[in-house]
Design a protein around this motif. Sequence first.
Motif, PDB file in Angstrom:
ATOM      1  N   GLN A  59     137.776  45.180  22.849  1.00  0.00           N
ATOM      2  CA  GLN A  59     138.941  45.506  22.028  1.00  0.00           C
ATOM      3  C   GLN A  59     139.002  47.019  21.835  1.00  0.00           C
ATOM      4  OE1 GLN A  59     138.686  43.443  18.283  1.00  0.00           O
ATOM      5  NE2 GLN A  59     139.624  41.573  19.083  1.00  0.00           N
ATOM      6  N   LEU A  67     146.092  46.880  18.355  1.00  0.00           N
ATOM      7  CA  LEU A  67     144.979  46.242  19.043  1.00  0.00           C
ATOM      8  C   LEU A  67     145.303  46.004  20.510  1.00  0.00           C
ATOM      9  CD1 LEU A  67     142.169  44.895  18.595  1.00  0.00           C
ATOM     10  CD2 LEU A  67     143.399  42.760  18.246  1.00  0.00           C
ATOM     11  N   GLN A  69     143.353  44.120  23.669  1.00  0.00           N
ATOM     12  CA  GLN A  69     142.208  43.257  23.946  1.00  0.00           C
ATOM     13  C   GLN A  69     142.254  42.778  25.389  1.00  0.00           C
ATOM     14  OE1 GLN A  69     141.220  40.339  20.956  1.00  0.00           O
ATOM     15  NE2 GLN A  69     140.448  38.892  22.483  1.00  0.00           N
ATOM     16  N   CYS A  96     136.430  51.182  19.412  1.00  0.00           N
ATOM     17  CA  CYS A  96     136.384  49.987  20.240  1.00  0.00           C
ATOM     18  C   CYS A  96     135.233  49.099  19.783  1.00  0.00           C
ATOM     19  CB  CYS A  96     136.238  50.336  21.726  1.00  0.00           C
ATOM     20  SG  CYS A  96     134.575  50.881  22.225  1.00  0.00           S
ATOM     21  N   TRP A 113     132.241  39.637  17.413  1.00  0.00           N
ATOM     22  CA  TRP A 113     132.421  41.015  17.860  1.00  0.00           C
ATOM     23  C   TRP A 113     131.314  41.897  17.285  1.00  0.00           C
ATOM     24  CZ3 TRP A 113     135.954  41.687  21.546  1.00  0.00           C
ATOM     25  CH2 TRP A 113     137.013  40.789  21.620  1.00  0.00           C
TER      26      TRP A 113
END
Length: 514
Positions: A59, A67, A69, A96, A113
């Motif tokens: 991302q 955003l 992705q 990121c 994430w």
Amino acid sequence: MSLLTTVLLLWGKTSWDLKPLWADGTSEAILRLDPQSLLEPWANLTLTCEASFPTKSFQLIMNGWRLHQVNLQKYVLSHQFPLGPITSSNSGLYRCRYGVEPPTTELNELNKWTMLSNLVEVTGTEPLPRPSLSVQPVPWVVPLLGTHLRCHSALRGVTFMLRLEGDDSFLKEITAQDKDQAWFAVYKPGTYSCSYRTHAEGTPSEPSAPVIIKAYTKPPPPILDFFGNYPQVKFQTTLEILACRAPMNVHDFQLRRGERVLNVRGVSPLRDLMIYHLNFTELEDQGPFTCRYRIHRKVEGWSEDSEPVELMWSDETLPAPVLTAEPSSKNLEPGSTVRLRCTAPKDGLRFGLQRQGDIIEDPLIQMLKPAGTEAVFELHDVSTIDSGNYSCVYMEQTPPFSGSAPSKILELLVNGPPPKPKLEALWTGKVPLGHEAKFRCHGHVPKVSMELVREGYRLPFWMSSAMRSTWAELKLPFVGPQHTGNYSCRYTAESPFEFVSGTSDPVELIVEDI
């Protein structure tokens, strides 16, 4: 100062931060600027997000909310996000992160994430964005020994320049080749800053935030503390473990009592830490103890001595003292002063006040050495977090150091809920997109965990701790319009003194829109 404040100040010798739940600039992801040419870095720019382990997902986040992705078919260690020519539409602040695959079937935004990468500024204009300047290992120098400054930019292969404020003749340059940082050795105190240029004729970047290097005649003191930070009254047949921690890797340590160096067995699991095991039966007196360190074997000078630490032990062969409270220990009003009086059958003793704990048995709260037969422990500004069961003990100050059994338990009960903290906004007006919103949570005791919570959300957005002070900074490091809202803070403590405060009055955060 309340009783809990006293004991937690005794424990809290170092500061630490818990990992936040939303973002941290020291994470596993690294974001770099990769221009097609350093001669014209904004003409055709690519952002590269680098991972520490193979992943399929990346991302890229712009100004805290836009955003981008990608979900790839195979595992890779990096991914490039082409921006092309930099204009007003794609300039801004970027971070990121990349996807992880934890051993759980329930993935959510908090565990699928990594934490966010370093912040990268894309301006499209000259001068170039400022680099960052940090110091390792310590922000001070002593005679014959310097320290190092690290200048870092998201651009690789640039020439870094270090300057000293007030000294126009001081300039150090390092070309980083294919790296994004340079290390400078410094031996002089002062205020330093760094900048960089992309080529010989290029305009230097904005200077970094300044870093101040101090000068000492001898290194500052280490920290000597009880291993685990919980002092206790020990039995004479047990060991006491003390930990001496230096601010950097050192050559050797000394444990001292007054001017005497003690020959005590020590273990050094890290180069900045020495752990000592003290056998009470081998001690000639009670201390206090200090420690110091030497940075290098070829340097004669030792550091300043640490703050002293005193030990207390008891064989429980002497009669138990009597512990009373003034006023009565029940139904105390918050903010009042309580005196806990410990009375022994003779004078010339050392007294200790204990509070019952859960995991740590009877932590030692305070120690006094009065002239008479009584020790009076004064507890100021008490609150419900000081409620608990207390006892006191005493020990002789001359060999064989006999000690008493503990007094009967005295229950202290303070009315009311835990005092709520106060949340302070460290900005004025609206917070710009992509910037940091920093708060300060003011509590009432140290050695607590502080949490930033948002209205309507169950999980905290950031956690930190207040160890030696009663406040801690909490932040949202990369805000977008979605972070506009009301925020509060609270503080908690774990065993042996468990409690949860109420939440502070809310502070409104408004993030400027595009």
